[in-house]
Design an enzyme around this catalytic site. Structure first.
Site, short mmCIF file in Angstrom:
data_model
loop_
_atom_site.label_atom_id
_atom_site.label_comp_id
_atom_site.label_asym_id
_atom_site.label_seq_id
_atom_site.Cartn_x
_atom_site.Cartn_y
_atom_site.Cartn_z
N ASP A 1 0.77 -1.29 0.09
CA ASP A 1 0.12 0.05 0.08
C ASP A 1 0.91 1.35 -0.05
O ASP A 1 0.22 2.39 0.03
CB ASP A 1 -0.78 -0.12 1.14
CG ASP A 1 -0.47 -0.22 2.50
OD1 ASP A 1 0.72 -0.38 2.63
OD2 ASP A 1 -1.19 -0.30 3.45
N SER A 2 2.26 1.21 0.04
CA SER A 2 2.99 2.26 -0.37
C SER A 2 2.96 2.60 -1.68
O SER A 2 3.50 3.86 -1.97
CB SER A 2 4.53 1.82 -0.03
OG SER A 2 4.90 0.54 -0.96
N ASP B 1 -1.00 -6.13 -0.02
CA ASP B 1 -1.44 -5.38 1.23
C ASP B 1 -2.97 -5.36 1.07
O ASP B 1 -3.76 -4.75 0.06
CB ASP B 1 -0.76 -3.95 1.12
CG ASP B 1 0.36 -4.18 2.12
OD1 ASP B 1 0.47 -4.95 2.95
OD2 ASP B 1 1.21 -3.22 1.79
N LYS C 1 -1.34 -9.44 2.63
CA LYS C 1 -0.60 -9.03 3.94
C LYS C 1 -1.52 -8.08 4.58
O LYS C 1 -2.28 -7.15 3.98
CB LYS C 1 0.79 -8.24 3.54
CG LYS C 1 1.50 -7.70 4.68
CD LYS C 1 2.96 -7.44 4.52
CE LYS C 1 3.34 -6.17 3.71
NZ LYS C 1 2.72 -4.86 4.66
N GLU D 1 -1.63 -5.67 8.49
CA GLU D 1 -1.02 -4.96 9.75
C GLU D 1 -1.78 -5.13 10.75
O GLU D 1 -2.84 -5.03 10.99
CB GLU D 1 -0.98 -3.32 9.21
CG GLU D 1 -0.24 -2.96 7.97
CD GLU D 1 0.02 -1.68 7.96
OE1 GLU D 1 -0.40 -0.80 8.99
OE2 GLU D 1 0.78 -1.33 6.94
N GLU E 1 9.08 -4.23 10.52
CA GLU E 1 9.32 -3.07 9.96
C GLU E 1 9.87 -2.16 11.14
O GLU E 1 9.16 -1.85 12.33
CB GLU E 1 8.04 -2.23 9.50
CG GLU E 1 8.53 -0.89 8.90
CD GLU E 1 7.62 -0.50 7.68
OE1 GLU E 1 6.66 -1.26 7.45
OE2 GLU E 1 7.74 0.75 7.40
O1 KIV Z 1 3.41 -0.97 1.52
C1 KIV Z 1 4.78 -1.48 1.84
O2 KIV Z 1 5.66 -1.26 0.63
C2 KIV Z 1 5.14 -2.31 2.84
C3 KIV Z 1 6.55 -2.64 2.97
C4 KIV Z 1 7.40 -1.34 3.65
C5 KIV Z 1 6.78 -3.66 3.77
O3 KIV Z 1 4.44 -2.87 3.64
#
Ligand code: KIV
Length: 272
Positions: A52-53, A91, A121, A123, A190
């Site tokens: 989600d980055s 994510d 993934k 959180e 992280e």
């Molecule tokens: O969204 C992302 O890029 C991440 C990484 C920093 C692990 O969750």
């Protein structure tokens, strides 16, 4: 022999587990689009994370919070079309799983069904246990994410290192053990102290992938645009840049502009 040299077609959760068991480090990078994903996959990356980055890197938002489930599915579909070997994890974005475990399951199923991804993934630790169990019960592999969880940035108030205090470190260890017990195939840690990441990596049997978590985790993940030096203004201590694409791309574009202005592009050979 490494997994790459053995020329195994598709990385799976079993292969990733085997890599941990044999002590082979796992490589992971983010990708959000077809062209980049193709390059990284051919280069031999083990896990591709549609993070989600993308909210920061692709859309220019300050945080990961604004990106939507539909947008994540769009990015993930583009990546999946490019990838032949890597294991692709996506994510679950902010606001699409916190409501309840049914919402979490629905979001995970949409990601898997509409993008063709291999895992999700999510959180958090004990607070999302029910959602993790529900997603796993549908046969969807889940990667956990502990430590600095960017979706909670407004709760933390800062992007500094997490779990430096004993109480938070203890909770993180308990959460990692819980995620493993639930059935997660892997956990991302992280921005936490290297010593704590080592402790967690030794405490759980599943692969632990670190970002800013030192060298003792079972693998490493970074954001692709940071690794390639496309982003310029993000310089955390944990980041190693492997190229300066910002400069290379700027120069290429400037050369193109001047060729157009000077009428040297296109030449006769480049014309019909
Ligand atoms: O969204 C992302 O890029 C991440 C990484 C920093 C692990 O969750």
């Amino acid at each position: 022999m490494s997994v790459h040299k053995a020329n195994i077609k598709r990385i799976t959760t079993h292969i990733l587990q085997d890599m941990k068991d044999r002590g082979e480090k796992i490589s992971m990078l983010t990708a959000y689009d077809y062209s980049m994903a193709k390059i990284i996959d051919v280069a031999g990356i083990d896990i591709l994370l549609v993070g989600d980055s993308a909210s920061n890197v692709m859309a220019g938002h300050e945080t990961t919070l604004p990106i939507t489930l539909d947008q994540m599915i769009y990015h993930a579909s583009s990546v999946i079309r490019a990838v032949k070997r890597a294991f692709v994890v996506v994510d679950i974005p902010f606001g699409s799983y916190q409501g309840n475990s049914s919402e979490a399951l629905r979001s995970a199923i949409r990601i898997m069904k509409e993008s063709g991804a291999h895992a999700v993934k999510i959180e958090g630790g004990s607070e999302i246990k029910e959602s993790v169990l529900r997603i796993l019960s549908a046969g969807v592999p889940v990667m956990g994410h502990l430590g600095l969880t960017p979706q909670s940035i407004y709760k933390f108030g800062t992007y500094t290192v997490r779990a430096k205090e004993e109480a938070e470190a203890q909770k993180l260890i308990e959460d990692a053990l819980l995620l493993e017990e639930c059935g997660c195939f892997s956990i991302v840690l992280e921005k936490i102290p290297a010593a704590l990441a080592k402790k967690v990596s030794e405490a759980v049997k599943i692969p632990v992938i670190g970002i800013g978590a030192g060298k003792h985790t079972d693998g490493q993940v970074l954001v692709l645009h940071d690794v390639l030096g496309i982003t310029k203004d993000f310089n955390p201590r944990f980041l190693r840049r492997y190229a300066d694409l910002y400069s290379i791309m700027t120069e290429a574009v400037q050369n193109y502009i001047s060729d157009v202005k000077e009428k040297s592009f296109p030449n006769d050979k480049e014309s019909y």
